[in-house]
Design a protein around this motif. Structure first.
Motif, PDB file in Angstrom:
ATOM      1  N   LEU A  11      37.281  -5.513 -32.464  1.00 45.86           N
ATOM      2  CA  LEU A  11      38.718  -5.648 -32.668  1.00 45.86           C
ATOM      3  C   LEU A  11      39.011  -5.541 -34.156  1.00 45.86           C
ATOM      4  N   ALA A  40      41.043   5.850 -23.035  1.00 48.67           N
ATOM      5  CA  ALA A  40      41.990   4.745 -23.038  1.00 48.67           C
ATOM      6  C   ALA A  40      42.364   4.405 -21.594  1.00 48.67           C
ATOM      7  N   THR A  91      42.775   2.902 -29.819  1.00 51.09           N
ATOM      8  CA  THR A  91      42.193   1.940 -28.893  1.00 51.09           C
ATOM      9  C   THR A  91      41.666   2.633 -27.642  1.00 51.09           C
ATOM     10  N   GLN A 120      33.761  -0.747 -26.717  1.00 46.25           N
ATOM     11  CA  GLN A 120      35.211  -0.929 -26.795  1.00 46.25           C
ATOM     12  C   GLN A 120      35.671  -1.005 -28.245  1.00 46.25           C
ATOM     13  N   THR A 122      39.283  -1.791 -30.172  1.00 44.21           N
ATOM     14  CA  THR A 122      40.653  -2.249 -30.000  1.00 44.21           C
ATOM     15  C   THR A 122      41.297  -2.374 -31.371  1.00 44.21           C
ATOM     16  N   SER A 124      44.689  -3.507 -33.250  1.00 50.22           N
ATOM     17  CA  SER A 124      45.932  -4.266 -33.079  1.00 50.22           C
ATOM     18  C   SER A 124      46.965  -3.828 -34.125  1.00 50.22           C
TER      19      SER A 124
END
Length: 125
Positions: A11, A40, A91, A120, A122, A124
């Motif tokens: 993240l 995605a 993402t 993964q 991600t 933000s």
């Protein structure tokens, strides 16, 4: 048997950076195309970048040019994807792939025979 193992996802805030690695084993990859794809939620898996193992020619999809850099380390047998200036649209689950042919088909999933399990990423806002 080719094995590809991705790592380095996580993240990060928009504008940040991540470095993905793909540990490759099981054969000599001399003339192979090594690619990164991403998927995605609710979307098709799409091409991100590719590198020709022997000559280090590279190719990128337009949306990541100037932000992402693909590279390979022939001693460690790894392929890396340095991702800078990340955006929320980046993402996705990122997959490493290996295919026996470096050609215009490098952007297509069918060009690749072997895939990693994915990692993964991600971003933000």
């Amino acid at each position: 048997q080719v094995q590809l193992v991705e790592s380095g996802g996580g993240l990060v805030q928009a504008g940040g950076s991540l470095r993905l690695s793909c540990a490759a084993s099981g054969r000599t990859f001399s003339d192979y195309a090594m690619g990164w794809f991403r998927q995605a939620p609710g979307k098709e898996r799409e091409f991100v970048a590719a590198i020709k193992w022997s000559d280090v020619y590279t190719y990128y999809t337009d949306s990541v040019k100037g932000r992402f850099t693909i590279s390979r380390d022939s001693v460690k047998n790894t392929v890396c994807l340095q991702m800078n200036s990340l955006k929320p649209d980046d993402t996705a689950v990122y997959y490493c792939a290996a295919g026996p042919l470096w050609s215009k088909a490098r952007v297509r999933r069918r060009n690749y025979d072997d895939w990693g399990q994915g990692t993964q990423v991600t971003v933000s806002s």
